[in-house]
Design an enzyme around this catalytic site. Structure first.
Site, mmCIF file in Angstrom:
data_model
loop_
_atom_site.group_PDB
_atom_site.id
_atom_site.type_symbol
_atom_site.label_atom_id
_atom_site.label_comp_id
_atom_site.label_asym_id
_atom_site.label_seq_id
_atom_site.Cartn_x
_atom_site.Cartn_y
_atom_site.Cartn_z
ATOM 1 N N HIS A 100 75.934 -9.195 68.590
ATOM 2 C CA HIS A 100 74.927 -9.901 67.785
ATOM 3 C C HIS A 100 75.477 -10.355 66.426
ATOM 4 O O HIS A 100 76.377 -9.762 65.869
ATOM 5 C CB HIS A 100 73.684 -9.033 67.595
ATOM 6 C CG HIS A 100 73.944 -7.743 66.891
ATOM 7 N ND1 HIS A 100 74.484 -6.651 67.522
ATOM 8 C CD2 HIS A 100 73.759 -7.379 65.607
ATOM 9 C CE1 HIS A 100 74.602 -5.667 66.654
ATOM 10 N NE2 HIS A 100 74.169 -6.088 65.482
ATOM 11 N N LYS A 150 91.929 -18.367 60.373
ATOM 12 C CA LYS A 150 93.270 -18.757 60.821
ATOM 13 C C LYS A 150 93.466 -18.290 62.253
ATOM 14 O O LYS A 150 92.810 -17.356 62.714
ATOM 15 C CB LYS A 150 94.341 -18.135 59.922
ATOM 16 C CG LYS A 150 94.316 -18.662 58.505
ATOM 17 C CD LYS A 150 95.419 -18.074 57.670
ATOM 18 C CE LYS A 150 95.340 -18.648 56.262
ATOM 19 N NZ LYS A 150 96.286 -18.017 55.366
ATOM 20 N N LYS A 167 96.632 -4.265 64.464
ATOM 21 C CA LYS A 167 97.186 -3.572 65.620
ATOM 22 C C LYS A 167 97.647 -4.582 66.655
ATOM 23 O O LYS A 167 96.989 -5.578 66.894
ATOM 24 C CB LYS A 167 96.098 -2.675 66.237
ATOM 25 C CG LYS A 167 96.555 -1.859 67.415
ATOM 26 C CD LYS A 167 95.419 -0.977 67.911
ATOM 27 C CE LYS A 167 95.877 -0.191 69.130
ATOM 28 N NZ LYS A 167 94.772 0.556 69.717
#
Length: 170
Positions: A100, A150, A167
């Site tokens: 949401h 980006k 990560k």
């Protein structure tokens, strides 16, 4: 009918709160995707007014705004859904999960491609804003409330404002 069967399967696979198949028909995501499919059909045939009319009806009914010009692959799941906005030139790959409050939007009044392209197997956390003609690679996870302006490489996790890769998911 294949589309409806596919949507039922997607919701059953991705929502652990689902207690029965019948509940799927109550899900805003299910309804929003049906409205989108119908609106997109008319949009592709250049019946812009009727496509937008159907889209607006879907938005009022579900709280999910999907522009009829958006391109959506198989297996999109919008969990909860309220406040989701998907812009006209957005492209969404296969097996994408959106929570949401997510916006796939533009950054102004540009012409042409002005909304994000989302790869396959992407998860977009609640409240995330993906803005402009950017590309999100395959297998990306975007954290809640991240602001992405980006391109994001595949197989990564991105969080923050502005979004930063934290990560590598390889």
């Amino acid at each position: 009918m294949d589309f409806i069967r596919e949507q039922i399967k997607v919701i059953k696979e991705r929502d652990p709160a689902l207690m029965s198949t019948a509940e799927v028909f109550l899900y805003p995501c299910f309804k929003a995707m049906i409205y989108y499919k119908i609106a997109h059909y008319f949009y592709k045939r250049k019946h812009f007014f009727i496509s937008r009319y159907i889209s607006e009806k879907g938005k009022k009914k579900t709280g999910i705004e999907i522009h009829p010009g958006a391109t959506i692959g198989k297996g999109l799941f919008i969990d909860h859904g309220t406040g989701v906005v998907i812009g006209e030139t957005a492209i969404i790959g296969n097996n994408v999960t959106i929570f949401h409050g997510v916006t796939l939007g533009g950054t102004g009044k540009e012409k042409g491609k002005r909304h994000p392209t989302i790869g396959n197997n992407v998860l977009i956390g609640c409240g995330a804003k993906l803005l402009g003609n950017i590309t999100i690679g395959d297998n990306v996870k975007i954290g809640a409330n991240a602001v992405i302006v980006k391109d994001v490489p595949e197989n990564t996790t991105v969080v923050g404002i502005p979004g930063k890769v934290i990560k590598n998911n390889i």
